[in-house]
Design an enzyme around this catalytic site. Structure first.
Site, PDB file in Angstrom:
ATOM      1  N   GLU A  47      30.122  42.755  44.849  1.00  0.00           N
ATOM      2  CA  GLU A  47      30.195  42.937  43.406  1.00  0.00           C
ATOM      3  C   GLU A  47      29.867  41.616  42.713  1.00  0.00           C
ATOM      4  OE1 GLU A  47      32.661  46.608  42.232  1.00  0.00           O
ATOM      5  OE2 GLU A  47      33.958  44.875  42.192  1.00  0.00           O
ATOM      6  N   HIS A  55      39.228  41.893  44.337  1.00  0.00           N
ATOM      7  CA  HIS A  55      38.323  42.220  43.230  1.00  0.00           C
ATOM      8  C   HIS A  55      38.129  40.979  42.358  1.00  0.00           C
ATOM      9  CE1 HIS A  55      36.631  44.041  39.656  1.00  0.00           C
ATOM     10  NE2 HIS A  55      36.314  45.076  40.420  1.00  0.00           N
ATOM     11  N   GLY A 107      33.022  51.212  38.382  1.00  0.00           N
ATOM     12  CA  GLY A 107      34.018  51.023  37.333  1.00  0.00           C
ATOM     13  C   GLY A 107      33.780  52.010  36.200  1.00  0.00           C
ATOM     14  N   GLY A 108      33.086  51.571  35.171  1.00  0.00           N
ATOM     15  CA  GLY A 108      32.907  52.349  33.942  1.00  0.00           C
ATOM     16  C   GLY A 108      32.492  53.799  34.163  1.00  0.00           C
ATOM     17  N   GLY A 110      30.318  45.597  34.539  1.00  0.00           N
ATOM     18  CA  GLY A 110      30.496  46.007  33.145  1.00  0.00           C
ATOM     19  C   GLY A 110      29.450  45.403  32.232  1.00  0.00           C
ATOM     20  N   ASN A 148      36.847  52.951  40.723  1.00  0.00           N
ATOM     21  CA  ASN A 148      37.903  51.997  40.373  1.00  0.00           C
ATOM     22  C   ASN A 148      38.170  52.163  38.876  1.00  0.00           C
ATOM     23  OD1 ASN A 148      39.524  49.837  39.817  1.00  0.00           O
ATOM     24  ND2 ASN A 148      37.999  48.252  40.305  1.00  0.00           N
ATOM     25  N   TRP A 149      39.281  52.833  38.578  1.00  0.00           N
ATOM     26  CA  TRP A 149      39.583  53.125  37.165  1.00  0.00           C
ATOM     27  C   TRP A 149      40.124  51.910  36.423  1.00  0.00           C
ATOM     28  CZ3 TRP A 149      42.461  58.573  37.335  1.00  0.00           C
ATOM     29  CH2 TRP A 149      41.573  59.524  37.842  1.00  0.00           C
ATOM     30  N   LYS A 150      40.349  50.821  37.141  1.00  0.00           N
ATOM     31  CA  LYS A 150      40.894  49.586  36.554  1.00  0.00           C
ATOM     32  C   LYS A 150      42.128  49.911  35.714  1.00  0.00           C
ATOM     33  CE  LYS A 150      36.409  47.478  37.006  1.00  0.00           C
ATOM     34  NZ  LYS A 150      35.416  46.527  36.545  1.00  0.00           N
ATOM     35  N   GLU A 161      38.024  40.569  39.282  1.00  0.00           N
ATOM     36  CA  GLU A 161      38.933  40.441  38.139  1.00  0.00           C
ATOM     37  C   GLU A 161      40.269  39.837  38.580  1.00  0.00           C
ATOM     38  OE1 GLU A 161      38.359  44.482  36.915  1.00  0.00           O
ATOM     39  OE2 GLU A 161      36.341  43.942  36.286  1.00  0.00           O
ATOM     40  N   SER A 200      27.936  47.856  37.428  1.00  0.00           N
ATOM     41  CA  SER A 200      27.131  48.695  36.519  1.00  0.00           C
ATOM     42  C   SER A 200      26.315  49.759  37.249  1.00  0.00           C
ATOM     43  CB  SER A 200      26.221  47.819  35.661  1.00  0.00           C
ATOM     44  OG  SER A 200      27.002  46.928  34.898  1.00  0.00           O
TER      45      SER A 200
HETATM   46  P1  13P Z   1      31.378  48.568  36.416  1.00  0.00           P
HETATM   47  O1  13P Z   1      30.832  49.745  37.192  1.00  0.00           O
HETATM   48  O2  13P Z   1      32.042  48.956  35.147  1.00  0.00           O
HETATM   49  O3  13P Z   1      30.343  47.503  36.251  1.00  0.00           O
HETATM   50  O4  13P Z   1      32.540  47.917  37.312  1.00  0.00           O
HETATM   51  C1  13P Z   1      32.271  47.580  38.626  1.00  0.00           C
HETATM   52  C2  13P Z   1      33.538  47.217  39.286  1.00  0.00           C
HETATM   53  O5  13P Z   1      34.112  46.174  39.002  1.00  0.00           O
HETATM   54  C3  13P Z   1      34.102  48.160  40.263  1.00  0.00           C
HETATM   55  O6  13P Z   1      35.130  47.601  40.992  1.00  0.00           O
END
Ligand code: 13P
Length: 270
Positions: A171, A99, A239-240, A177, A13-15, A101, A218
Site C-alpha cells: 500500500e 497499516h 478502503g473507500g 485515498g 478495510n472499512w477503517k 495509517e 485507490s
Molecule cells: P483507499 O482504497 O481508500 O485508497 O484505501 C486503501 C487502504 O488504505 C486500504 O487499507
C-alpha cells in the site's frame, strides 16, 4: 509443470467508517451479492465495535471476518486494547497489521508491528501485513530500501511453519485515498516483485512463489481489472470503495474473472 496459482484476496478495510445500521446494511449487501465462488477469498474488516454484528450477518456465507488491528498480548491491563483471543472469539479469521495509517498517524514502529505479527500468527489468525513507501521516499528512490526494511523488521523471527497464515499488502502511502495519485499497474507490479524477491531471500524461493501480495491504494471498479492482470498482483485491500457494496462486488467480480483466466492459462501450460 503447472505454474503456482496463488490465493486471490479482496479485502474491505472499512477503517473508522460506518455506524451500526450502515455496517449491517453493507455486510448484508455484500453477502447477498456473492455467489459460492471459491477462487477468491473475500473479507470484510469493520471497526471493532461492529465485528460481532457483521460476523452474525456473514455467518454461513463465503465472506470472512477480519479486524483492522490487535494488541499483542493474550489479556491483561491494557485499557482500550483488543487481544487476538477476543478477535478469534468474535469469529475473525484475518487481521490487518502495519497499516500505514497506524504507522504514520499512530506512530507504530516496525518492532511493535513485528510483535503483533508473531502473536497473531501464533494465536491462529491470518495476518495481512501492510508495507509501503511515502511519496517523499518514492521521489528520492528509497522505495526498495523501505520495502526491504519493513519486511525484514516486520517479519523478523516469524517461524517458517506459520507462513501459510500470512499475506502481504503493498500500500503506497501516496496512493491511499488519493484519486490524483494512484499507482499504475506497472508500479504495483514492480513493487510486488521487490516484495517477493525480499521474501524469497528471507524464507526461500518456494515461499516467495506461494505468498500472496495484495495491492492497496485507490482500487476502484475501473482500475481493478488492469491491476489484477499484472504478474504478482494477487488481489486488493480496499478502503473507500469497500464502503459501497456495488463497487466492492464489482472488484470481487474482476478478481474472480482474472483468477479464472489465470487458471485456464495454467491448464494450457501444464
Ligand atoms: P483507499 O482504497 O481508500 O485508497 O484505501 C486503501 C487502504 O488504505 C486500504 O487499507
Amino acid at each position: 509443470m503447472r505454474p503456482a496459482i496463488r490465493q486471490k484476496y479482496v479485502v474491505g478495510n472499512w477503517k473508522m467508517y460506518t455506524n451500526a445500521a450502515e455496517a449491517r446494511r453493507l455486510a448484508k449487501a455484500v453477502v447477498d451479492g456473492m455467489n459460492m465462488e471459491e477462487r477468491v477469498s473475500v473479507t470484510l474488516c469493520p471497526p471493532f465495535p461492529y465485528l460481532a454484528l457483521v460476523g452474525e450477518i456473514i455467518e454461513g456465507s463465503r465472506v470472512a471476518l477480519g479486524a483492522q488491528n490487535l494488541y499483542p498480548e493474550k489479556e491483561g491491563a491494557f485499557t482500550g486494547e483488543v487481544s487476538p483471543t477476543m478477535l478469534l472469539d468474535l469469529g475473525c479469521k484475518y487481521v490487518i497489521l502495519g497499516h500505514s495509517e497506524r504507522r504514520h498517524k499512530l506512530g507504530e514502529s516496525d518492532a511493535f508491528i513485528n510483535q503483533k505479527v508473531k502473536v497473531a500468527l501464533a494465536a491462529g489468525l491470518d495476518v495481512i501485513l501492510c508495507v509501503g513507501e511515502t511519496l517523499e521516499q518514492r521521489k528520492t528512490n528509497q522505495t526498495e530500501a523501505l520495502l526491504d526494511r519493513q519486511l525484514t523488521l516486520g517479519l523478523a523471527d516469524v517461524p517458517a511453519d506459520s507462513l501459510m497464515g500470512l499475506s502481504i499488502a503493498y500500500e503506497p502511502v501516496w496512493a491511499i485515498g488519493n484519486l490524483e495519485h494512484h499507482a499504475t499497474p506497472q508500479q504495483a507490479q514492480d513493487a510486488h516483485a521487490v516484495i517477493r524477491h525480499r521474501f524469497g531471500e528471507m524464507f526461500g524461493e518456494k515461499s516467495a512463489q506461494t505468498i500472496s501480495v495484495q495491492y492497496g491504494g485507490s482500487v476502484k471498479p475501473d482500475n481493478a481489472g488492469a491491476l489484477f492482470c499484472r504478474d504478482g498482483v494477487d488481489g486488493a485491500l480496499i478502503g473507500g470503495a469497500s464502503l459501497h457494496a456495488d463497487q466492492f462486488l464489482a472488484i470481487v467480480r474482476a478478481a474472480i474473472s482474472m483468477s479464472q483466466t489465470q487458471e485456464n492459462t495454467a491448464d494450457t501450460a501444464a
